[in-house]
Design a protein around this motif. Structure first.
Motif, short mmCIF file in Angstrom:
data_model
loop_
_atom_site.label_atom_id
_atom_site.label_comp_id
_atom_site.label_asym_id
_atom_site.label_seq_id
_atom_site.Cartn_x
_atom_site.Cartn_y
_atom_site.Cartn_z
N GLY A 6 0.51 9.28 -5.61
CA GLY A 6 0.88 10.45 -5.36
C GLY A 6 1.60 11.38 -6.55
N GLY A 7 2.20 10.60 -7.08
CA GLY A 7 3.24 11.11 -8.25
C GLY A 7 2.27 11.37 -9.29
N ASP A 33 0.61 4.19 -2.87
CA ASP A 33 0.28 5.59 -2.47
C ASP A 33 1.50 6.50 -2.76
N MET A 34 2.57 6.11 -3.06
CA MET A 34 3.54 6.81 -3.54
C MET A 34 3.27 7.00 -4.93
N TYR A 35 3.33 6.05 -5.57
CA TYR A 35 3.33 5.94 -6.99
C TYR A 35 2.04 7.00 -7.44
N ARG A 91 10.78 14.26 -14.68
CA ARG A 91 10.53 13.54 -13.34
C ARG A 91 9.80 12.48 -13.25
N TYR A 92 8.69 12.42 -13.71
CA TYR A 92 7.52 11.41 -13.44
C TYR A 92 7.90 10.14 -14.35
N ASP A 145 0.03 14.26 -8.72
CA ASP A 145 0.55 15.63 -8.93
C ASP A 145 0.80 15.75 -10.39
N ALA A 189 10.80 8.00 -13.37
CA ALA A 189 10.65 7.20 -12.08
C ALA A 189 9.87 5.91 -12.31
N TYR A 190 8.88 6.02 -12.97
CA TYR A 190 8.00 4.88 -13.19
C TYR A 190 8.84 3.85 -14.21
N ARG A 243 0.59 -1.34 -0.01
CA ARG A 243 0.05 -0.12 0.11
C ARG A 243 0.95 1.27 -0.09
N ALA A 244 2.17 1.44 0.86
CA ALA A 244 2.85 2.35 0.89
C ALA A 244 3.31 2.70 -0.64
#
Lengths: 229, 221
Positions: free
Chosen positions: A97-98, A93-95, A131-132, A101, A135-136, A89-90
């Motif tokens: 969140g990105g 939630d982080m992904y 940026r995004y 945004d 990351a993915y 879940r953490a």
């Protein structure tokens, strides 16, 4: 009463679109009540339907839920799209969140002047590609799996697909340089429930045009003096 | 390695303060690495520590967590401050997200230029007293319990207390019309872990001083 969730919002993608994506991906049929006038919104308020006097509002399981993140968390939890434990879940939630945004930069887009639209478009594409998306792309590269978290479809995958498609509407080659995201996009788009949502005739909203912009401004009484980032 | 969470942020409340509050309320000791210059932030970025190149970042349980909500959700889940089931979580999330909207206004107030501060404060107090505080007064009134959800401390209560106290720093009589919120505040402030956090010398950050604003802005821009 049909038992289906009922979505109350205006006729743009705005903050409700991720909710539709998630419900659709989970294979959950839903109904919509589109607010067309200021009075429609006022009625919801005076009827005490909106905890903080705002939409989105989703009637689901006997609740009148507000706050997009709360609604999405609930749907993800209910339909097993939120990982198997706290740590998954953490990550989800982080992904999310990105991508939240990133898509957030596009929320006010329909309400910008033509000149500011150009600026905002450049801004969002720059953020996405520097940026995004990297990351993915790295997440997928590092574990080599088909999905972002736990080798299983989750809310994070659905949200990322939504963000990718929105960016491609702004720049059709937004994913060039990101081969794993290109493959990801194809894969997630072919999941039957999502494929159905992407087909014509679904409840997915098109890009907002000027016709809708004035209506939304009038109904929500917002977005009058919007500046780019 | 101490095993304690490590918080990476500037020396301000900002987006990290709700995390400090929640860890403190849960009775969890933590360490802080304060970013003083842009180079400090740049180093975290080039070391690959920041998933989206941004802080807050919290090292916890082997993860380098970013995104405030993700961090708060994890802490709340781990320390049983997130309700007992999906429906309690839904209520907690609704309340916390509403308060987050208010917090966003309050947080940025510190950085408003002097000539905008008065108007900004009026807007904050208008939203607080007409949109947000009445909701929580009603929630407490309707069920008559000590806590917002499930008759048990949750991250919703911690968030509400944090916002109430910050509002009172801006306007001491912010709670004048809300008797249940006044007693909520008194009750919550007496919870031992929270009482400790409210004492001098804790990790709770003060309001920013005018002279420090430029150096903080320089870190992020």
């Amino acid at each position: 009463m049909s038992g289906k969730p009922v979505l109350h919002y205006v006729s743009v993608r705005g903050r409700m679109e991720p909710v539709k994506w998630l419900l659709a991906a989970a294979g959950v049929e839903f109904e919509e009540r589109i607010l067309k006038t200021k009075d429609d919104l006022q009625k919801l308020r005076t009827d005490g339907c909106l905890l903080f006097q705002q939409v989105p509002m989703v009637e689901i399981d006997g609740m009148k839920m507000v706050q997009t993140r709360a609604i999405l968390n609930y749907i993800a939890g209910k339909y097993n799209l939120y990982g198997k434990d706290l740590k998954e879940r953490a990550l989800i939630d982080m992904y999310v969140g990105g991508t939240d945004d990133l898509m957030g930069f596009l929320l006010s887009f329909p309400f910008l002047s033509a000149e500011d639209k150009v600026k905002q478009c450049a801004f969002v594409v720059q953020k996405a590609t520097s940026r995004y998306f990297p990351a993915y792309e790295k997440v997928l590269k590092d574990h080599g799996q088909d999905f972002l978290v736990g080798n299983r479809l989750s809310w994070a995958d659905i949200h990322l697909l939504e963000a990718i498609l929105m960016l491609e509407e702004k720049k059709s080659d937004a994913l060039s340089g990101f081969p794993l995201l290109q493959a990801f996009k194809k894969r997630i788009s072919s999941i039957p429930t999502i494929k159905k949502f992407l087909a014509p005739g679904s409840k997915r909203k098109p890009i907002s045009d000027d016709k809708y912009v004035e209506t939304v401004r009038r109904v929500l009484r917002m977005y009058y003096d919007v500046k780019p980032n | 390695m101490s095993g304690k969470p490590v918080l990476h942020y500037a020396n301000i409340r900002g987006r990290m303060e709700p995390i400090r509050w929640l860890l403190a309320a849960a009775g969890v000791e933590f360490e802080e690495r304060i970013l003083k210059t842009k180079d400090d932030l740049q180093k975290l970025r080039t070391d690959g520590c920041l998933l989206f190149q941004q802080v807050p970042m919290v090292e916890i349980d082997g993860m380098k967590m970013v995104q405030t909500r993700a961090i708060l959700n994890y802490i709340a889940g781990k320390y049983n401050l997130y309700g007992k089931d999906l429906k309690e979580r839904a209520l907690i999330d609704m309340y916390v997200e509403g308060l987050a909207d208010l917090f966003e206004l309050i947080m940025y107030h510190e950085f408003k230029p002097a000539n905008e501060k008065e108007k900004d404060l009026a807007n904050i107090m208008d939203k607080a007293t007409n949109r947000y505080l009445p909701v929580f007064e009603k929630v407490l009134k309707d069920h008559g319990h000590d806590f917002l959800v499930g008759n048990k401390l949750s991250k919703a209560d911690v968030s509400l207390l944090e916002n109430i106290l910050w509002l009172e720093e801006l306007k001491p009589d912010a709670l004048a019309k809300f008797p249940l919120l006044q007693s909520f505040k008194a009750r919550m402030s007496n919870i031992p872990s929270i009482k400790k956090f409210l004492q001098p010398g804790s990790a709770k950050k003060p309001l920013i001083q005018e002279k420090d604003i430029p150096s903080v802005i320089a870190i992020f821009h």
